[in-house]
Design an enzyme around this catalytic site. Structure first.
Site, PDB file in Angstrom:
ATOM      1  N   ASP A 172       0.864  -1.186   0.000  1.00  0.00           N
ATOM      2  CA  ASP A 172       0.000   0.000   0.000  1.00  0.00           C
ATOM      3  C   ASP A 172       0.894   1.228   0.000  1.00  0.00           C
ATOM      4  OD1 ASP A 172      -2.896  -1.071   0.732  1.00  0.00           O
ATOM      5  OD2 ASP A 172      -1.526  -2.097   2.089  1.00  0.00           O
ATOM      6  N   ARG A 195       4.645   2.836   2.715  1.00  0.00           N
ATOM      7  CA  ARG A 195       5.436   1.699   3.197  1.00  0.00           C
ATOM      8  C   ARG A 195       6.880   1.719   2.712  1.00  0.00           C
ATOM      9  NH1 ARG A 195       0.940   0.930   6.153  1.00  0.00           N
ATOM     10  NH2 ARG A 195      -0.632  -0.429   5.235  1.00  0.00           N
ATOM     11  N   ARG A 253      -6.918  10.090   3.355  1.00  0.00           N
ATOM     12  CA  ARG A 253      -6.569   9.121   2.306  1.00  0.00           C
ATOM     13  C   ARG A 253      -7.432   9.337   1.068  1.00  0.00           C
ATOM     14  NH1 ARG A 253      -7.427   3.507   5.075  1.00  0.00           N
ATOM     15  NH2 ARG A 253      -6.405   2.719   3.165  1.00  0.00           N
ATOM     16  N   LYS A 313      -9.487   1.261  -4.839  1.00  0.00           N
ATOM     17  CA  LYS A 313     -10.169   0.794  -3.628  1.00  0.00           C
ATOM     18  C   LYS A 313     -10.950   1.941  -2.978  1.00  0.00           C
ATOM     19  CE  LYS A 313      -6.053   1.460  -0.716  1.00  0.00           C
ATOM     20  NZ  LYS A 313      -4.973   0.793   0.033  1.00  0.00           N
ATOM     21  N   HIS A 314     -11.898   1.661  -2.089  1.00  0.00           N
ATOM     22  CA  HIS A 314     -12.394   0.404  -1.538  1.00  0.00           C
ATOM     23  C   HIS A 314     -13.840   0.266  -1.995  1.00  0.00           C
ATOM     24  CE1 HIS A 314      -9.379   2.011   1.336  1.00  0.00           C
ATOM     25  NE2 HIS A 314      -9.025   0.747   1.547  1.00  0.00           N
ATOM     26  N   HIS A 325     -10.885  -2.669  10.060  1.00  0.00           N
ATOM     27  CA  HIS A 325      -9.823  -3.438  10.691  1.00  0.00           C
ATOM     28  C   HIS A 325     -10.304  -4.035  12.017  1.00  0.00           C
ATOM     29  CE1 HIS A 325      -7.387  -0.970   7.936  1.00  0.00           C
ATOM     30  NE2 HIS A 325      -6.538  -1.967   7.978  1.00  0.00           N
ATOM     31  N   ASP A 370     -10.309  -7.002   0.263  1.00  0.00           N
ATOM     32  CA  ASP A 370      -9.500  -6.363   1.285  1.00  0.00           C
ATOM     33  C   ASP A 370      -8.950  -7.488   2.166  1.00  0.00           C
ATOM     34  OD1 ASP A 370      -8.286  -4.411   2.806  1.00  0.00           O
ATOM     35  OD2 ASP A 370     -10.093  -3.219   3.085  1.00  0.00           O
TER      36      ASP A 370
END
Length: 421
Positions: free
Chosen positions: A130, A138, A199, A229-230, A242, A314
């Site tokens: 990601d 990352r 985001r 996404k999403h 999450h 996901d």
């Protein structure tokens, strides 16, 4: 065994004749039979489909393995990683911050994964992460961090979004990576939504389209598969998937006016892959989350919106799934719904449980062989399109990559040209 050579472009040319010889001439068709003056029409031969031939030659384990995109423990290729490659034939890996220490280590890790896969003659790997920009980044600390989607959206300069997408794609490609779970095409319509927040490119679907589609094209231009996404839209939720299951109560009319607009435009603009969220939409399917729903994945995304590419779940190891479902059964439901890639980002045992459940479902006829092959064909076509190779990355010039990113980000501050954006 399926080899990396199978990822070459389809089609081949007839071999040239040896020196001094002429090529054989095609035979003349036989005289038509039947009544005088009536031609005998021969059925056209269908061209050979090398990807389908490749899938037909794969074992059941190889086919099921291509559906798995799994996480790693640590920063090196350990025994579990080798089992994923050689025993389970995993389609690819996703990397997180815990897997990345610095630029040299990341290049070593991706190179070692590719080498391990090449030694077994497997289908080339997806190597993904990601890299959205902002707080979801990352890549190694030596690299300039891309701006958040919100910052790009505020500038509202599509050319800059395209340039930033290119720069991110160039970075990933330099390290041998070929898939990015970005851009985020959620419309940030709920100010209390902390999981999306900055985001997202903005609160207006048109703004999300202007910025997000260009970011997608920028990644694609660098041979990096962009996973938008999403789907069908995580922007108006208050629960983080999450940890729990978000519920979106909008009906289809509202979704078409807001949440679905960026995804519909992405499909029209050549999106290769779509990530489906773990969110419940009771007015579409009151029983299961979108990621496990045939009504959402096949009915809405594939049939109504016309998407024929790769559908990715996901991460199945998220509270929205693990608190309500057996992980293996969730994987089976996702495939039955029309999904292709099952993302299992954390836990070797979690990934192997999904593999075993899907394999057993095929053996027992819960998932048909034809349904499994559909997904594997889509996955291999996308790998062929992006010319995946299990070759070590070369030397990485971090200074040049940083210069490109900084130049791309300058476009966010440039004045508008005369006449508009």
């Amino acid at each position: 065994m399926i080899t990396a050579a199978g990822m070459e472009g389809c089609g081949s040319k007839a071999p040239a004749p040896p020196a001094g010889q002429t090529a054989p001439q095609p035979q003349q068709p036989a005289e038509p039979s039947g009544e005088a003056g009536q031609e005998q029409v021969q059925p056209a031969l269908k061209p050979r489909d090398e990807i389908r031939d490749q899938v037909e030659a794969m074992s059941l384990d190889e086919k099921v393995g291509q559906l798995l995109l799994v996480g790693l423990d640590g920063t090196v290729v350990d025994g579990h990683a080798r089992e994923w490659i050689h025993t389970y034939h995993a389609g690819g890996f996703i990397l997180f911050r815990d897997n990345i220490e610095n630029a040299a280590q990341l290049a070593q890790l991706t190179g070692d994964l590719k080498e391990a896969n090449r030694s077994g003659g497997g289908v080339p790997l997806w190597l993904s992460l990601d890299e959205e920009g902002g707080r979801v980044s990352r890549m190694p600390a030596e690299l300039a961090k891309p701006p958040s989607a919100a910052a790009v959206g505020r500038a509202d300069k599509p050319a800059a979004s395209l340039a930033i997408g290119r720069a991110v794609g160039r970075e990933l490609g330099a390290f041998g990576m070929n898939m990015n779970f970005a851009p985020v095409l959620d419309v940030f319509s709920n100010p209390g939504n902390t999981v999306i927040g900055d985001r997202a490119y903005g609160r207006d679907p048109a703004q999300v389209i202007r910025m997000g589609i260009q970011a997608m094209k920028g990644l694609q231009s660098q041979q990096v598969a962009a996973v938008v996404k999403h789907f069908p839209g995580h922007g108006d939720t208050s629960v983080d998937s999450h940890y729990g299951l978000p519920v979106v109560t909008h009906d289809l009319d509202r979704l078409r006016k807001v949440e679905l607009k960026p995804f519909a435009e992405a499909v029209r603009s050549g999106a290769d892959a779509v990530m489906v969220a773990h969110i419940l939409l009771p007015k579409l399917d009151a029983e299961v989350p979108a990621s496990l729903s045939r009504r959402v994945v096949t009915g809405l995304l594939r049939e109504e919106m016309g998407f024929s590419g790769v559908v990715v779940t996901d991460d199945l190891v998220m509270g929205a799934i693990t608190k309500r479902y057996d992980l293996g059964q969730a994987g089976v439901q996702a495939v039955a719904a029309g999904g292709d890639v099952l993302l299992v980002g954390h836990g070797y045992e979690a990934g192997t449980a999904v593999f075993s459940a899907v394999k057993r479902a095929v053996q027992e006829g819960v998932i048909t062989e034809a349904r499994l092959k559909e997904s594997v064909v889509r996955i291999l076509r996308l790998k062929a399109k992006y010319r995946l190779r299990d070759e070590r990355p070369g030397a990485v010039d971090t200074a040049a990559l940083n210069e490109e990113m900084k130049n791309a980000m300058k476009g966010l501050e440039a004045p508008l040209p005369a006449g508009g954006k």
